[in-house]
Design a protein around this motif. Structure first.
Motif, short mmCIF file in Angstrom:
data_model
loop_
_atom_site.label_atom_id
_atom_site.label_comp_id
_atom_site.label_asym_id
_atom_site.label_seq_id
_atom_site.Cartn_x
_atom_site.Cartn_y
_atom_site.Cartn_z
N ARG A 22 3.33 17.97 -7.00
CA ARG A 22 4.27 17.55 -5.95
C ARG A 22 3.90 18.18 -4.61
NH1 ARG A 22 8.42 19.21 -8.41
NH2 ARG A 22 8.76 17.32 -9.62
N GLY A 23 3.52 19.47 -4.65
CA GLY A 23 3.11 20.15 -3.42
C GLY A 23 1.86 19.55 -2.82
N SER A 24 0.92 19.16 -3.68
CA SER A 24 -0.32 18.54 -3.21
C SER A 24 -0.03 17.23 -2.50
CB SER A 24 -1.27 18.31 -4.40
OG SER A 24 -2.42 17.62 -3.99
N SER A 72 -0.41 16.07 6.26
CA SER A 72 -1.69 16.01 6.97
C SER A 72 -1.92 14.62 7.54
CB SER A 72 -2.82 16.39 6.01
OG SER A 72 -4.08 16.23 6.63
N LEU A 73 -1.60 13.60 6.73
CA LEU A 73 -1.79 12.23 7.20
C LEU A 73 -0.90 11.94 8.40
CD1 LEU A 73 -3.02 9.42 6.86
CD2 LEU A 73 -1.23 8.89 5.22
N ARG A 74 0.37 12.36 8.33
CA ARG A 74 1.28 12.12 9.46
C ARG A 74 0.79 12.83 10.71
NH1 ARG A 74 5.55 12.40 5.58
NH2 ARG A 74 5.89 14.60 6.01
N ALA A 75 0.29 14.07 10.55
CA ALA A 75 -0.21 14.83 11.70
C ALA A 75 -1.43 14.15 12.31
CB ALA A 75 -0.56 16.25 11.26
N ASP A 76 -2.33 13.65 11.46
CA ASP A 76 -3.53 12.97 11.97
C ASP A 76 -3.17 11.69 12.71
OD1 ASP A 76 -5.23 14.90 11.03
OD2 ASP A 76 -5.68 13.86 9.14
N LEU A 77 -2.20 10.95 12.15
CA LEU A 77 -1.79 9.71 12.82
C LEU A 77 -1.11 10.01 14.15
CD1 LEU A 77 -0.45 7.68 9.76
CD2 LEU A 77 -2.46 7.14 11.13
N ALA A 78 -0.29 11.06 14.17
CA ALA A 78 0.37 11.44 15.42
C ALA A 78 -0.64 11.87 16.46
CB ALA A 78 1.36 12.58 15.14
N ALA A 119 -10.50 5.52 7.82
CA ALA A 119 -11.09 6.75 7.29
C ALA A 119 -10.00 7.70 6.80
CB ALA A 119 -11.95 7.44 8.35
N LEU A 120 -8.92 7.83 7.58
CA LEU A 120 -7.82 8.71 7.20
C LEU A 120 -7.16 8.25 5.90
CD1 LEU A 120 -6.10 9.25 10.67
CD2 LEU A 120 -7.20 11.03 9.28
N VAL A 121 -6.87 6.96 5.81
CA VAL A 121 -6.20 6.44 4.62
C VAL A 121 -7.10 6.56 3.39
CG1 VAL A 121 -5.28 4.33 3.56
CG2 VAL A 121 -4.70 4.89 5.93
N ASN A 122 -8.38 6.26 3.57
CA ASN A 122 -9.31 6.37 2.43
C ASN A 122 -9.45 7.81 1.95
OD1 ASN A 122 -9.84 3.62 2.34
ND2 ASN A 122 -11.61 3.75 3.70
N GLU A 123 -9.49 8.75 2.92
CA GLU A 123 -9.60 10.17 2.54
C GLU A 123 -8.34 10.61 1.79
OE1 GLU A 123 -10.32 14.59 4.56
OE2 GLU A 123 -10.01 12.82 5.82
N PHE A 124 -7.17 10.21 2.29
CA PHE A 124 -5.92 10.54 1.63
C PHE A 124 -5.90 9.98 0.22
CE2 PHE A 124 -1.75 8.86 0.42
CZ PHE A 124 -1.05 10.04 0.28
N ARG A 125 -6.27 8.72 0.09
CA ARG A 125 -6.27 8.05 -1.22
C ARG A 125 -7.20 8.77 -2.20
NH1 ARG A 125 -9.48 3.94 -3.50
NH2 ARG A 125 -8.37 2.56 -4.94
N ALA A 126 -8.39 9.12 -1.72
CA ALA A 126 -9.35 9.79 -2.60
C ALA A 126 -8.84 11.17 -3.03
CB ALA A 126 -10.70 9.92 -1.88
N ILE A 132 7.56 12.32 -9.35
CA ILE A 132 6.50 12.64 -8.40
C ILE A 132 5.94 11.36 -7.78
CG2 ILE A 132 4.20 13.65 -8.17
CD1 ILE A 132 4.94 15.58 -10.41
N VAL A 133 5.72 10.34 -8.63
CA VAL A 133 5.20 9.06 -8.12
C VAL A 133 6.25 8.41 -7.21
CG1 VAL A 133 4.26 6.81 -8.74
CG2 VAL A 133 3.80 8.81 -10.19
N ASP A 134 7.52 8.53 -7.59
CA ASP A 134 8.59 7.99 -6.74
C ASP A 134 8.58 8.67 -5.38
OD1 ASP A 134 9.39 6.36 -8.79
OD2 ASP A 134 11.03 7.67 -9.45
N GLN A 135 8.37 10.00 -5.37
CA GLN A 135 8.33 10.72 -4.10
C GLN A 135 7.16 10.24 -3.24
OE1 GLN A 135 7.66 14.92 -4.41
NE2 GLN A 135 7.87 15.28 -2.23
N LEU A 136 6.00 10.03 -3.89
CA LEU A 136 4.84 9.54 -3.17
C LEU A 136 5.14 8.18 -2.53
CD1 LEU A 136 1.88 9.59 -2.33
CD2 LEU A 136 1.29 8.74 -4.61
N ALA A 137 5.77 7.29 -3.31
CA ALA A 137 6.10 5.96 -2.79
C ALA A 137 7.04 6.07 -1.60
CB ALA A 137 6.74 5.12 -3.90
#
Length: 205
Positions: free
Chosen positions: A110-112, A119-125, A157-164, A184-189
């Motif tokens: 969950r922490g990961s 990180s993704l939100r910060a990069d997009l911002a 690139a950001l989305v692919n890195e996050f996904r990987a 955990i999956v619900d939280q991710l969604a």
């Protein structure tokens, strides 16, 4: 992601093996699989650990074994059942400790996910700020369409890195026998939906 490993003392493992067999006869591989499942993959015993202990329990008259085709099936005896019953309090303590270990693994996953989303939100911002603050230059790069295409590539690139990263963490965790809770999956969604809405609002200005 680090794998947490609960430490069974010799006595705890012996008692837990008896407890598994008290639920019903099992063959050796099934016993090892059950130990892995019950501990959320945090403890995966080897045959060299389990079979000598089963042999010792057989010597003590607590377990019997029979050959069923190519499998050796172990079953608890009345004496073994009596020991399990008399040590029920100890078993509760062992179960509680294992449950804590499984919760720690779930918290790590969950922490990961949470850190990856942050990180993704910060990069997009940051990408959005860079776009707003960029100073126009008298060149082809000043073409908004060119700059936008470059930012689209950054988003890819950001989305692919996050996904990987997330898929890698989750797949390794599950491959090690870890439990992946639906929560955990619900939280991710939920987090992904929130990020998508944030991006949509930012694009609409």
């Amino acid at each position: 992601m680090n794998q947490m490993t609960p430490v069974f003392s010799h006595g705890d493992l012996r008692l837990y093996l008896l407890n598994l067999l008290d639920e019903g006869p099992r063959h050796g591989y099934d016993i090892m699989q059950a130990l892995s499942d019950r501990t959320g993959g945090t403890y995966t015993p080897s045959a060299g650990t389990i079979y000598p202990r089963l042999a010792k329990l057989e010597e003590e008259g607590l377990v019997t074994k029979t050959v069923d085709g190519r499998k050796t099936v172990y079953a608890i005896t009345e004496a073994g059942h009596a020991e399990v019953q008399s040590r029920a309090g100890e078993l509760e303590g062992i179960e509680a400790g294992l449950a804590d270990s499984v919760r720690l693994i779930a918290d790590e996953v969950r922490g990961s996910v949470r850190e990856a989303m942050k990180s993704l939100r910060a990069d997009l911002a940051a990408a959005s700020r860079d776009e707003r603050q960029s100073t126009p230059q008298p060149s082809r790069e000043d073409d908004p369409r060119v700059r936008s295409r470059e930012q689209v590539q950054r988003v890819d690139a950001l989305v692919n890195e996050f996904r990987a990263n997330v898929r890698g963490d989750v797949r390794v965790h599950v491959a090690r026998g870890g439990e992946l809770a639906a929560s955990i999956v619900d939280q991710l969604a939920t987090e992904l939906d929130r990020v998508a809405r944030d991006v949509t609002r930012a694009l609409r200005g």
